[in-house]
Design a protein around this motif. Structure first.
Motif, PDB file in Angstrom:
ATOM      1  N   GLY A 173       0.820  -1.211   0.000  1.00  0.00           N
ATOM      2  CA  GLY A 173       0.000   0.000   0.000  1.00  0.00           C
ATOM      3  C   GLY A 173       0.850   1.256   0.000  1.00  0.00           C
ATOM      4  N   ALA A 174       1.898   1.241   0.808  1.00  0.00           N
ATOM      5  CA  ALA A 174       2.794   2.399   0.851  1.00  0.00           C
ATOM      6  C   ALA A 174       3.454   2.625  -0.504  1.00  0.00           C
ATOM      7  CB  ALA A 174       3.853   2.197   1.931  1.00  0.00           C
ATOM      8  N   ALA A 175       3.914   1.541  -1.129  1.00  0.00           N
ATOM      9  CA  ALA A 175       4.562   1.661  -2.437  1.00  0.00           C
ATOM     10  C   ALA A 175       3.569   2.113  -3.500  1.00  0.00           C
ATOM     11  CB  ALA A 175       5.179   0.320  -2.831  1.00  0.00           C
ATOM     12  N   LEU A 176       2.372   1.529  -3.484  1.00  0.00           N
ATOM     13  CA  LEU A 176       1.352   1.894  -4.464  1.00  0.00           C
ATOM     14  C   LEU A 176       0.975   3.363  -4.322  1.00  0.00           C
ATOM     15  CD1 LEU A 176      -0.639   0.764  -6.650  1.00  0.00           C
ATOM     16  CD2 LEU A 176      -2.308   0.551  -4.800  1.00  0.00           C
ATOM     17  N   GLY A 177       0.850   3.815  -3.087  1.00  0.00           N
ATOM     18  CA  GLY A 177       0.494   5.214  -2.856  1.00  0.00           C
ATOM     19  C   GLY A 177       1.540   6.170  -3.397  1.00  0.00           C
ATOM     20  N   VAL A 178       2.808   5.853  -3.137  1.00  0.00           N
ATOM     21  CA  VAL A 178       3.889   6.714  -3.612  1.00  0.00           C
ATOM     22  C   VAL A 178       3.958   6.703  -5.138  1.00  0.00           C
ATOM     23  CG1 VAL A 178       6.393   6.994  -3.703  1.00  0.00           C
ATOM     24  CG2 VAL A 178       5.271   6.534  -1.523  1.00  0.00           C
TER      25      VAL A 178
END
Length: 538
Positions: A173-178
């Motif tokens: 989720g963190a990677a997708l958001g960035v």
């Protein structure tokens, strides 16, 4: 005395036959439906984390378009975890009482509606408020997800795999958001507004997946289903104030000496202490034979005795999660600032250096899924917490002139090992020693501690950074300041490792399926849980 203890346990199982039958049915569901269920819950975790990072990567653009001062931009990031983290316990209790599927669908619906609305706002205040309501939705669907997975998969390798995949939602989720947040903000006509619309679409997918993959709710086995509204008010108000102070203490006018910071911290801690004593009182009343019924004494929101489960390992698990998140997020903050403010790299160059973190997070999920049902949890947790600590240690001694591959790459690659392993093994262990009607509350407690760690780790490391900086010529930060902040993150990780090494001995494998020959030897914690809940009046 033995008969008196075991008899209530046996009798307590009878009313749960319907629940056990449901769980047995769930375990035999089609493979495809099980996959969709796990993906739905994992998607909820992805949405929760992406909701934070998409805004972080868009802050500069949002600030320019809505004319928001730099010091106020932090609230766009903080409003979401503030509301989601402080309401987890309350919604976890509601999920256990009235249905995990209902809580999941309601939370997804609320989150989708307010995420969509965020994309149409014209001013900063409205956006802050809507971000807070976004967090309310996450507070409802996230603890419900833990309870749903625990109920759907009995102790087995399937449960281990399900929880490991669920844990992978955090780094993904963190990677997708960035990634998507940066692309949409920079490449689309609607810039930062497009990120909210994307998040709304992902949340709708969670809702649809929940409708079709989550089985109907099984009625709670508790005879008294009243809600402790006073306890909910105390714990929510206390956590809101404490988390607010942790986020604002270093940026207030007089920092921690600012009068309102001191006052709010005292009031917040007072509320939390009052909540604990109130929960202890309610639990005592509920366990008193012949106690008269009173509308003023509902069942507690959280039994204080639950912290002593499994010989205190319930509390230790929460403490390890708290310290690990302190370490990881303290480390993460100062890595980004080190590369941008000290080394002078651009945000994009910094993100590229952090790519191994997201790759390692995904890879670690597969490793955890394979080993969690084969290796004693003490080895997994010690390796995980030590890995996060070592990543902070490498930046605590980093030499700027040395290649990125010597310090930066190995530190970034192993940093996420701790949070991945602790989330999967910790939630599995809590699910194992919790009763069916406590699953969501246990998950909420775990995630509340991680939220507090997310706030406290950066705060304490910032205090250390500022104090070291204040002793430098011109009060300007130098390498010693960044080193000191990372030594703080390292200390948190080492404390977590020590707790795991001392208290997890003898726990064994938390993700394995119980065999007939293991029932007698492994019944200690489960029988303790059952008798603690059902026979305190004996």
């Amino acid at each position: 005395m033995h008969d008196k203890i075991t008899s209530p346990v046996s009798s307590s199982i009878a009313p749960n036959e319907k629940l056990e039958l449901s769980q047995s049915t769930l375990s035999k569901k089609s493979t495809m439906k099980s996959i969709v269920l796990v993906l739905t819950c994992t998607f909820a975790m992805i949405v929760k984390n992406a909701n934070s990072t998409t805004v972080s990567i868009s802050l500069s653009t949002i600030g320019k378009e809505l004319d928001i001062q730099e010091v106020q931009l932090q609230w766009l990031v903080s409003a979401y975890p503030l509301s989601s983290g402080c309401l987890l316990l309350f919604f976890g209790r509601l999920a256990d009482l009235y249905g995990k599927k209902k809580a999941f669908l309601l939370g997804s619906f609320i989150s989708a509606v307010f995420t969509l609305a965020c994309g149409f706002v014209k001013d900063a205040v409205t956006l802050d408020i809507l971000r807070g309501f976004q967090g309310v939705g996450a507070a409802a669907f996230l603890p419900a997800s833990v309870g749903i997975l625990a109920a759907a998969f009995p102790p087995s390798r399937d449960r281990s795999l399900a929880f490991a995949i669920f844990a992978s939602g955090a780094p993904l989720g963190a990677a997708l958001g960035v990634a998507l947040g940066g692309v949409l903000t920079q490449k689309t006509e609607h810039t930062w507004r497009a990120t909210f619309w994307m998040q709304c679409g992902l949340t709708v997918l969670c809702f649809i997946g929940g409708v079709f993959s989550i089985d109907p709710d099984v009625p709670s086995t508790e005879s008294d289903r009243r809600v402790d509204w006073l306890g909910a008010l105390l714990v929510t108000a206390g956590l809101v104030l404490v988390v607010f102070v942790l986020g604002q203490g270093e940026v207030a006018l007089q920092q921690w000496a600012t009068p309102y910071i001191i006052s709010l911290l005292i009031v917040g801690v007072g509320f939390i202490i009052a909540f604990i004593f109130w929960q202890r009182h309610l639990e005592k009343v509920q366990n008193t034979p012949g106690a008269p019924y009173s509308a003023l004494t509902p069942p507690p929101l959280m039994k204080t005795s639950v912290w002593g489960r499994a010989r205190g390992r319930f509390a230790v698990t929460l403490a390890i999660a708290f310290l690990t998140w302190c370490s990881f997020f303290g480390w993460n903050l100062w890595v980004q600032l080190y590369y941008q403010n000290f080394m002078g790299y651009s945000p994009l160059a910094t993100v590229l250096r952090l790519v191994p973190l997201y790759v390692a997070g995904t890879f670690c999920t597969a490793i955890v899924a394979f080993f969690i049902g084969r290796i004693s949890v003490v080895y997994l947790v010690v390796i995980g917490t030590l890995g996060t600590a070592i990543s902070a240690l490498l930046f605590a001694v980093i030499i700027p002139s040395v290649s990125y591959w010597a310090f930066g790459f190995p530190a970034i690659a192993i940093s996420v090992v701790g949070v991945d392993i602790i989330f999967a093994s910790g939630t599995l262990f809590l699910a194992k020693i919790s009763l069916p009607h406590e699953q969501s509350v246990a998950g909420a407690l775990f995630q509340t501690m991680t939220q507090l760690g997310t706030a406290l780790g950066p705060t304490v490391s910032t205090v250390v950074f500022n104090r070291v900086t204040s002793r430098q010529p011109g009060r300007r930060p130098n390498l010693d300041s960044y080193h000191a902040a990372q030594w703080t993150a390292f200390a948190f990780g080492v404390l977590a490792t020590i707790l795991a090494f001392i208290f997890y001995k003898g726990v064994g494998i938390v993700g394995q399926e119980k065999k007939a020959k293991d029932v007698e030897s492994s019944s200690g914690d489960q029988e303790e849980t059952m008798t603690e809940s059902k026979t305190e009046t004996v």
